[in-house]
Design an enzyme around this catalytic site. Structure first.
Site, PDB file in Angstrom:
ATOM      1  CB  CYS A   1      38.808  44.267  38.173  1.00 43.82           C
ATOM      2  SG  CYS A   1      39.482  43.305  39.508  1.00 43.82           S
ATOM      3  CD  GLU A   2      32.823  39.926  39.367  1.00 44.68           C
ATOM      4  OE1 GLU A   2      31.792  40.600  39.318  1.00 44.68           O
ATOM      5  OE2 GLU A   2      32.858  38.701  39.117  1.00 44.68           O
ATOM      6  CG  HIS A   3      38.227  38.872  40.353  1.00 51.61           C
ATOM      7  ND1 HIS A   3      38.515  38.670  39.019  1.00 51.61           N
ATOM      8  CD2 HIS A   3      37.149  38.110  40.628  1.00 51.61           C
ATOM      9  CE1 HIS A   3      37.638  37.819  38.508  1.00 51.61           C
ATOM     10  NE2 HIS A   3      36.804  37.463  39.466  1.00 51.61           N
ATOM     11  CG  HIS A   4      42.263  42.451  42.316  1.00 50.69           C
ATOM     12  ND1 HIS A   4      42.126  41.808  41.110  1.00 50.69           N
ATOM     13  CD2 HIS A   4      43.065  41.679  43.086  1.00 50.69           C
ATOM     14  CE1 HIS A   4      42.822  40.679  41.135  1.00 50.69           C
ATOM     15  NE2 HIS A   4      43.394  40.575  42.319  1.00 50.69           N
TER      16      HIS A   4
ATOM     17  CD  GLN B   1      38.644  43.350  28.685  1.00 49.07           C
ATOM     18  OE1 GLN B   1      39.556  43.624  29.458  1.00 49.07           O
ATOM     19  NE2 GLN B   1      38.826  43.258  27.376  1.00 49.07           N
TER      20      GLN B   1
ATOM     21  CG  HIS C   1      42.223  44.310  33.464  1.00 47.14           C
ATOM     22  ND1 HIS C   1      41.053  43.851  34.022  1.00 47.14           N
ATOM     23  CD2 HIS C   1      42.046  44.267  32.122  1.00 47.14           C
ATOM     24  CE1 HIS C   1      40.208  43.532  33.056  1.00 47.14           C
ATOM     25  NE2 HIS C   1      40.787  43.767  31.897  1.00 47.14           N
TER      26      HIS C   1
ATOM     27  CB  CYS D   1      43.803  44.170  39.476  1.00 48.64           C
ATOM     28  SG  CYS D   1      43.122  43.268  38.093  1.00 48.64           S
TER      29      CYS D   1
HETATM   30 ZN   LIG Z   1      41.406  42.339  39.219  1.00 49.14          ZN
END
Ligand SMILES: [Zn+2]
Length: 214
Positions: free
Chosen positions: A103-106, A144, A172, A174
C-alpha cells in the site's frame, strides 16, 4: 548468500517471459536506502550496531527493491511476447492468482487473490502471462483500486479482446495491524471492459471464479 540466490531466481523468471533484466539489485540504491534505514532504526530508539541489526538496513533495502521491482517490468511486453492468432472466442478465466503488493499510503503489504478473464478477439495469450502482468503491477507501491484498473487496461489495450474482467480480493495489513476493528476484512475491487459490461457475461465470470473444481 540467500540474497544472491534470489537475484538469480528473479533473473531466470524474467527470462521465461522473454524479458531479461540482469543486475536486479542496484548497488548504489541499496547503499543509499540502507543508510536511510540505519537512521530510521536510530529514530526508533534502536541501536543499529547491535548484532541482530547489523545487516538489517541492507536486508531491508534489498527486500524493498524486490517488492518494488515491478517498476522495471513492462507488462505489455510480457503479453506481446506470447500472443497467438486463434479463433477461440469463449471466456478465458485465470483465477486465484496470488497478489502481494504494498500500500502506497503506509508502505505495508496487502495480499490476496486476483481473478482475470478476457474474451479473445482473434488473439489469445499464453496463460502464464496473465499472472506475470498481475505481478508486474503488484510489485510497486499501489492502491488496490489502481492495481485493478492497470491490469484491466494493460490487457485491454495490448490484446484488444472483446472484453476484460478483473476482480481482486485483498487483506490490507495497514488495516489489520493498525488496530482498526475489522481485522479480517477483505477489500474487493473490480474492473470490466467491453463484453463484461453486459450483466449476463459478468454474472458468468463471477460464477466461474466462485465455483470450485469438485
Ligand atoms: Zn495503507
Amino acid at each position: 548468500m540467500a540474497d544472491q540466490e534470489q537475484t538469480n531466481f528473479m533473473a531466470q523468471e524474467n527470462e521465461l517471459d522473454g524479458y531479461v533484466k540482469i543486475d536486479r539489485y542496484n548497488p548504489k540504491k541499496i547503499e543509499s536506502i540502507a543508510s536511510h534505514y540505519s537512521e530510521i532504526l536510530k529514530d526508533l530508539g534502536e541501536d543499529p550496531s547491535r548484532e541482530g541489526l547489523l545487516k538489517t538496513p541492507e536486508r531491508v533495502a534489498k527486500a524493498l527493491q524486490f517488492l518494488t521491482h515491478g517498476y522495471d517490468i513492462k507488462p505489455e511486453e510480457i503479453l506481446k511476447s506470447a500472443m497467438f492468432k486463434e479463433e477461440y472466442s469463449q471466456m478465458v478465466v485465470v483465477k486465484d492468482i496470488e497478489v502481494y503488493s504494498m500500500c502506497e499510503h503506509h508502505m505495508l503489504p496487502f495480499l490476496g487473490k486476483a481473478h482475470v478473464a478476457y474474451i479473445p478477439n482473434g488473439h489469445i495469450v499464453g496463460l502464464s502471462k496473465i499472472p506475470r502482468v498481475v505481478e508486474a503491477y503488484a510489485r510497486r507501491l499501489q492502491v488496490q483500486e489502481r492495481l485493478t484498473n492497470e491490469i484491466r487496461d494493460c490487457i485491454h489495450e495490448t490484446l484488444q479482446p472483446l472484453g476484460v474482467a478483473v476482480v481482486i480480493e485483498c487483506r490490507h495489513l495497514c488495516m489489520s495491524m493498525r488496530g482498526i476493528q475489522k481485522q479480517n476484512s477483505v477489500t474487493t475491487t473490480s474492473a470490466f471492459t467491453g463484453a463484461f459490461k453486459d450483466e449476463k457475461t459478468r454474472a458468468e465470470f463471477l460464477r466461474l471464479i466462485t465455483a470450485s473444481l469438485d
